[in-house]
Design a protein around this motif. Structure first.
Motif, PDB file in Angstrom:
ATOM      1  N   GLY A 195       0.813  -1.205   0.000  1.00  0.00           N
ATOM      2  CA  GLY A 195       0.000   0.000   0.000  1.00  0.00           C
ATOM      3  C   GLY A 195       0.847   1.257   0.000  1.00  0.00           C
ATOM      4  O   GLY A 195       2.050   1.235  -0.255  1.00  0.00           O
ATOM      5  N   GLU A 196       0.209   2.383   0.321  1.00  0.00           N
ATOM      6  CA  GLU A 196       0.870   3.693   0.237  1.00  0.00           C
ATOM      7  C   GLU A 196       1.130   4.310   1.600  1.00  0.00           C
ATOM      8  O   GLU A 196       1.674   5.405   1.691  1.00  0.00           O
ATOM      9  CB  GLU A 196      -0.007   4.656  -0.587  1.00  0.00           C
ATOM     10  N   GLY A 197       0.750   3.650   2.689  1.00  0.00           N
ATOM     11  CA  GLY A 197       0.902   4.232   4.022  1.00  0.00           C
ATOM     12  C   GLY A 197       2.321   4.121   4.548  1.00  0.00           C
ATOM     13  O   GLY A 197       3.196   3.513   3.922  1.00  0.00           O
ATOM     14  N   PRO A 198       2.569   4.703   5.737  1.00  0.00           N
ATOM     15  CA  PRO A 198       3.907   4.623   6.328  1.00  0.00           C
ATOM     16  C   PRO A 198       4.281   3.180   6.660  1.00  0.00           C
ATOM     17  O   PRO A 198       3.447   2.396   7.119  1.00  0.00           O
ATOM     18  CB  PRO A 198       3.798   5.476   7.597  1.00  0.00           C
ATOM     19  N   LEU A 199       5.550   2.846   6.406  1.00  0.00           N
ATOM     20  CA  LEU A 199       6.041   1.493   6.659  1.00  0.00           C
ATOM     21  C   LEU A 199       6.855   1.459   7.942  1.00  0.00           C
ATOM     22  O   LEU A 199       7.759   2.275   8.146  1.00  0.00           O
ATOM     23  CB  LEU A 199       6.909   1.015   5.491  1.00  0.00           C
ATOM     24  N   LEU A 200       6.535   0.511   8.800  1.00  0.00           N
ATOM     25  CA  LEU A 200       7.340   0.214   9.983  1.00  0.00           C
ATOM     26  C   LEU A 200       8.176  -1.010   9.637  1.00  0.00           C
ATOM     27  O   LEU A 200       7.639  -2.029   9.195  1.00  0.00           O
ATOM     28  CB  LEU A 200       6.458  -0.087  11.193  1.00  0.00           C
ATOM     29  N   LEU A 201       9.463  -0.927   9.838  1.00  0.00           N
ATOM     30  CA  LEU A 201      10.371  -2.000   9.422  1.00  0.00           C
ATOM     31  C   LEU A 201      10.972  -2.685  10.637  1.00  0.00           C
ATOM     32  O   LEU A 201      11.491  -2.035  11.547  1.00  0.00           O
ATOM     33  CB  LEU A 201      11.484  -1.427   8.544  1.00  0.00           C
ATOM     34  N   SER A 202      10.898  -4.011  10.652  1.00  0.00           N
ATOM     35  CA  SER A 202      11.571  -4.827  11.666  1.00  0.00           C
ATOM     36  C   SER A 202      12.543  -5.748  10.940  1.00  0.00           C
ATOM     37  O   SER A 202      12.161  -6.430   9.989  1.00  0.00           O
ATOM     38  CB  SER A 202      10.555  -5.658  12.460  1.00  0.00           C
ATOM     39  N   ALA A 219       1.837  -2.801  21.203  1.00  0.00           N
ATOM     40  CA  ALA A 219       2.125  -1.461  20.691  1.00  0.00           C
ATOM     41  C   ALA A 219       1.488  -1.189  19.334  1.00  0.00           C
ATOM     42  O   ALA A 219       1.027  -0.073  19.062  1.00  0.00           O
ATOM     43  CB  ALA A 219       3.645  -1.260  20.601  1.00  0.00           C
ATOM     44  N   LEU A 220       1.470  -2.182  18.465  1.00  0.00           N
ATOM     45  CA  LEU A 220       0.973  -1.969  17.104  1.00  0.00           C
ATOM     46  C   LEU A 220      -0.489  -1.510  17.058  1.00  0.00           C
ATOM     47  O   LEU A 220      -0.833  -0.676  16.195  1.00  0.00           O
ATOM     48  CB  LEU A 220       1.172  -3.232  16.271  1.00  0.00           C
ATOM     49  N   PRO A 221      -1.386  -1.985  17.945  1.00  0.00           N
ATOM     50  CA  PRO A 221      -2.774  -1.508  17.861  1.00  0.00           C
ATOM     51  C   PRO A 221      -2.889   0.010  17.975  1.00  0.00           C
ATOM     52  O   PRO A 221      -3.652   0.636  17.214  1.00  0.00           O
ATOM     53  CB  PRO A 221      -3.454  -2.208  19.043  1.00  0.00           C
ATOM     54  N   ALA A 222      -2.137   0.625  18.883  1.00  0.00           N
ATOM     55  CA  ALA A 222      -2.209   2.084  19.037  1.00  0.00           C
ATOM     56  C   ALA A 222      -1.641   2.789  17.812  1.00  0.00           C
ATOM     57  O   ALA A 222      -2.153   3.840  17.394  1.00  0.00           O
ATOM     58  CB  ALA A 222      -1.442   2.499  20.296  1.00  0.00           C
ATOM     59  N   HIS A 227      -2.583   5.567  12.601  1.00  0.00           N
ATOM     60  CA  HIS A 227      -2.253   5.496  11.170  1.00  0.00           C
ATOM     61  C   HIS A 227      -2.825   4.189  10.609  1.00  0.00           C
ATOM     62  O   HIS A 227      -2.114   3.196  10.462  1.00  0.00           O
ATOM     63  CB  HIS A 227      -0.738   5.527  10.961  1.00  0.00           C
ATOM     64  N   PRO A 228      -4.112   4.164  10.275  1.00  0.00           N
ATOM     65  CA  PRO A 228      -4.752   2.921   9.834  1.00  0.00           C
ATOM     66  C   PRO A 228      -4.157   2.309   8.576  1.00  0.00           C
ATOM     67  O   PRO A 228      -4.302   1.101   8.343  1.00  0.00           O
ATOM     68  CB  PRO A 228      -6.209   3.345   9.597  1.00  0.00           C
ATOM     69  N   ASN A 229      -3.499   3.120   7.761  1.00  0.00           N
ATOM     70  CA  ASN A 229      -2.929   2.588   6.518  1.00  0.00           C
ATOM     71  C   ASN A 229      -1.452   2.223   6.658  1.00  0.00           C
ATOM     72  O   ASN A 229      -0.795   1.901   5.663  1.00  0.00           O
ATOM     73  CB  ASN A 229      -3.107   3.578   5.372  1.00  0.00           C
ATOM     74  N   ALA A 230      -0.919   2.249   7.877  1.00  0.00           N
ATOM     75  CA  ALA A 230       0.468   1.844   8.095  1.00  0.00           C
ATOM     76  C   ALA A 230       0.599   0.330   7.937  1.00  0.00           C
ATOM     77  O   ALA A 230      -0.395  -0.410   8.014  1.00  0.00           O
ATOM     78  CB  ALA A 230       0.937   2.269   9.484  1.00  0.00           C
ATOM     79  N   ALA A 231       1.813  -0.121   7.688  1.00  0.00           N
ATOM     80  CA  ALA A 231       2.080  -1.561   7.559  1.00  0.00           C
ATOM     81  C   ALA A 231       3.378  -1.890   8.271  1.00  0.00           C
ATOM     82  O   ALA A 231       4.326  -1.094   8.268  1.00  0.00           O
ATOM     83  CB  ALA A 231       2.174  -1.965   6.092  1.00  0.00           C
ATOM     84  N   ALA A 344       4.854   2.914  21.412  1.00  0.00           N
ATOM     85  CA  ALA A 344       3.870   3.259  20.392  1.00  0.00           C
ATOM     86  C   ALA A 344       3.820   4.771  20.179  1.00  0.00           C
ATOM     87  O   ALA A 344       3.781   5.253  19.037  1.00  0.00           O
ATOM     88  CB  ALA A 344       2.494   2.726  20.780  1.00  0.00           C
ATOM     89  N   GLU A 345       3.830   5.526  21.260  1.00  0.00           N
ATOM     90  CA  GLU A 345       3.790   6.992  21.151  1.00  0.00           C
ATOM     91  C   GLU A 345       5.022   7.509  20.404  1.00  0.00           C
ATOM     92  O   GLU A 345       4.919   8.437  19.596  1.00  0.00           O
ATOM     93  CB  GLU A 345       3.717   7.618  22.544  1.00  0.00           C
ATOM     94  N   ALA A 346       6.189   6.910  20.682  1.00  0.00           N
ATOM     95  CA  ALA A 346       7.418   7.358  20.017  1.00  0.00           C
ATOM     96  C   ALA A 346       7.369   7.050  18.526  1.00  0.00           C
ATOM     97  O   ALA A 346       7.837   7.856  17.703  1.00  0.00           O
ATOM     98  CB  ALA A 346       8.631   6.687  20.661  1.00  0.00           C
ATOM     99  N   VAL A 347       6.808   5.909  18.140  1.00  0.00           N
ATOM    100  CA  VAL A 347       6.676   5.575  16.721  1.00  0.00           C
ATOM    101  C   VAL A 347       5.728   6.554  16.034  1.00  0.00           C
ATOM    102  O   VAL A 347       6.018   7.068  14.938  1.00  0.00           O
ATOM    103  CB  VAL A 347       6.183   4.123  16.544  1.00  0.00           C
ATOM    104  N   ILE A 348       4.603   6.821  16.673  1.00  0.00           N
ATOM    105  CA  ILE A 348       3.627   7.761  16.092  1.00  0.00           C
ATOM    106  C   ILE A 348       4.259   9.137  15.931  1.00  0.00           C
ATOM    107  O   ILE A 348       4.098   9.792  14.893  1.00  0.00           O
ATOM    108  CB  ILE A 348       2.374   7.827  16.993  1.00  0.00           C
ATOM    109  N   GLU A 349       4.999   9.589  16.956  1.00  0.00           N
ATOM    110  CA  GLU A 349       5.656  10.891  16.883  1.00  0.00           C
ATOM    111  C   GLU A 349       6.700  10.924  15.770  1.00  0.00           C
ATOM    112  O   GLU A 349       6.841  11.935  15.062  1.00  0.00           O
ATOM    113  CB  GLU A 349       6.315  11.194  18.234  1.00  0.00           C
ATOM    114  N   MET A 350       7.435   9.812  15.587  1.00  0.00           N
ATOM    115  CA  MET A 350       8.460   9.762  14.558  1.00  0.00           C
ATOM    116  C   MET A 350       7.847   9.826  13.161  1.00  0.00           C
ATOM    117  O   MET A 350       8.432  10.406  12.237  1.00  0.00           O
ATOM    118  CB  MET A 350       9.305   8.495  14.716  1.00  0.00           C
ATOM    119  N   ILE A 351       6.667   9.233  12.995  1.00  0.00           N
ATOM    120  CA  ILE A 351       5.978   9.316  11.707  1.00  0.00           C
ATOM    121  C   ILE A 351       5.529  10.757  11.447  1.00  0.00           C
ATOM    122  O   ILE A 351       5.666  11.282  10.337  1.00  0.00           O
ATOM    123  CB  ILE A 351       4.781   8.352  11.664  1.00  0.00           C
TER     124      ILE A 351
END
Length: 388
Positions: A195-202, A219-222, A227-231, A344-351
């Motif tokens: 998709g086109e949303g922000p990507l979280l990479l592990s 953490a991922l649910p928050a 960002h519902p379109n994140a992956a 989760a908050e730190a990831v959201i802030e980084m996005i």
């Protein structure tokens, strides 16, 4: 009168070399290449490693399995090379082969050293702790990958004066031009239906220590609510030849997710270095939720440096050697171990507010493999010398 070059003779013995995959294997491969610059190097390593080494070092191959066979065959080859070449220095690529380095150094009157990674100090095995740890204490030089591993070494009874911290290195990637980066990113997303949303990479092996299951559950649910379109893109898998590490399966990790979340999680498995570089260039955040476990510590966290070299920030727990691998506010964010809400908050802030890439890459550049090599050669005393 013009001097002549005096090159030290060195023997590296390790189970951790390619074709095995992982951070320790990558480090030892670069260690071998860096030592080759100023020493006459021989090595004892796993089957398949000789064909992957650069021309120069003689590499004796040893079967990986069973472990007792590897240990005995590696010791035999160390004795044979010691008798024929008489190295000045015997270096173990991890604590597993520290007895080989120490014993053969005593037979042939050389010095002994090891590069320790963390788990090879704290492994929860009674035989290892009783038989192997005394050899770690007897080594002439101990190199560790982080301040956290240095503390573990002191706790294990290794004299602080013997311990030298040298962080692992990183290969600094070329920064692609914007058009090429956009094209590669679009192709990567299309190939894996991201998709086109922000990507979280592990990135990494699917071990419990990496904390991916807990990240998906807690953490991922928050993050997906914001960002519902994140992956979440997971690169890596189980390492069949790794010692002592329990492995998780993608199904076990997906079981921690709700049915609505599961389509947002993509397991890609092992990829080439080129594909990993593309993934890092098009991701928004590298998530590194390593759990704090004394029996299975994260010695350093090379992937966080690799991410920074690509301009990709890391959000991680301040656990083990990860503290040395992430510069808070420069290459990412660190939160208290186990605080999934803060993660989760730190990831959201980084996005929302990405960190600038130039300082990130500058931080990573201090960890390049040439810098690593210079430090290791200095610690071992094998910098090139010229005799009068």
């Amino acid at each position: 009168m013009r001097g002549t070059s005096q090159r030290a003779r060195l023997l590296l013995v390790t189970r951790n070399l390619p074709p095995l995959q992982g951070g320790m294997e990558r480090l030892n491969w670069h260690l071998l290449q860096q030592l080759q610059r100023t020493t006459d190097v021989q090595a004892v390593g796993p089957h398949g490693s000789a064909r992957l080494a650069l021309p120069g070092p003689e590499v004796r191959e040893v079967p990986l399995r069973p472990l007792w066979r590897f240990l005995l065959a590696a010791f035999w080859h160390c004795l044979a090379l010691g008798l024929r070449r008489r190295p000045n220095l015997y270096l173990a690529g991890s604590g597993l082969t520290a007895p080989h380095a120490w014993l053969v150094s005593r037979v042939f009157n050389g010095r002994s050293a090891a590069y320790l990674h963390g788990l090879d100090i704290t492994v929860d095995n009674a035989v290892y702790r009783r038989l192997w740890l005394p050899f770690l204490r007897r080594l002439d030089v101990v190199i560790v990958n982080s301040s956290a591993t240095a503390a573990l070494a002191v706790d294990a009874g290794i004299a602080p004066a013997k311990i030298h911290r040298v962080h692992p290195g990183v290969a600094l990637p070329l920064v692609p031009d914007p058009a090429r980066r956009a094209a590669d990113g679009k192709a990567f997303r299309a190939q894996h239906a991201l998709g086109e949303g922000p990507l979280l990479l592990s990135v990494g092996r699917l071990t419990p220590r990496k904390g991916l299951l807990e990240f998906v559950r807690d953490a991922l649910p928050a993050i997906l609510q914001a960002h519902p379109n994140a992956a979440l893109v997971v690169i890596g898998g189980a390492a069949s030849q790794a010692l002592g590490s329990e492995m998780l399966t993608p199904d076990q990790i997906l079981a921690a997710a709700s049915p609505s979340m599961a389509p947002r999680i993509h397991f890609i498995g092992e990829v080439s270095d080129e594909a990993l570089s593309v993934a890092m260039h098009c991701a928004a955040v590298h998530v590194f939720p390593v759990r704090s476990q004394r029996s299975d510590p994260e010695g350093f966290g090379m992937v966080a440096i690799e991410a920074a070299a690509h301009g990709l920030p890391t959000v991680a727990y301040a656990s083990g050697g990860v503290v040395d691998a992430v510069a808070a506010g420069i290459s990412g964010a660190l939160v208290a171990p186990g605080d999934s809400a803060a993660l989760a908050e730190a990831v959201i802030e980084m996005i929302h507010r990405p960190l600038p890439s130039v300082p990130m890459r500058a931080f990573a550049s201090a960890f390049d493999w040439d810098a690593f090599g210079r430090q290791v050669r200095d610690v071992l005393g094998v910098a090139e010398r010229t005799a009068p």
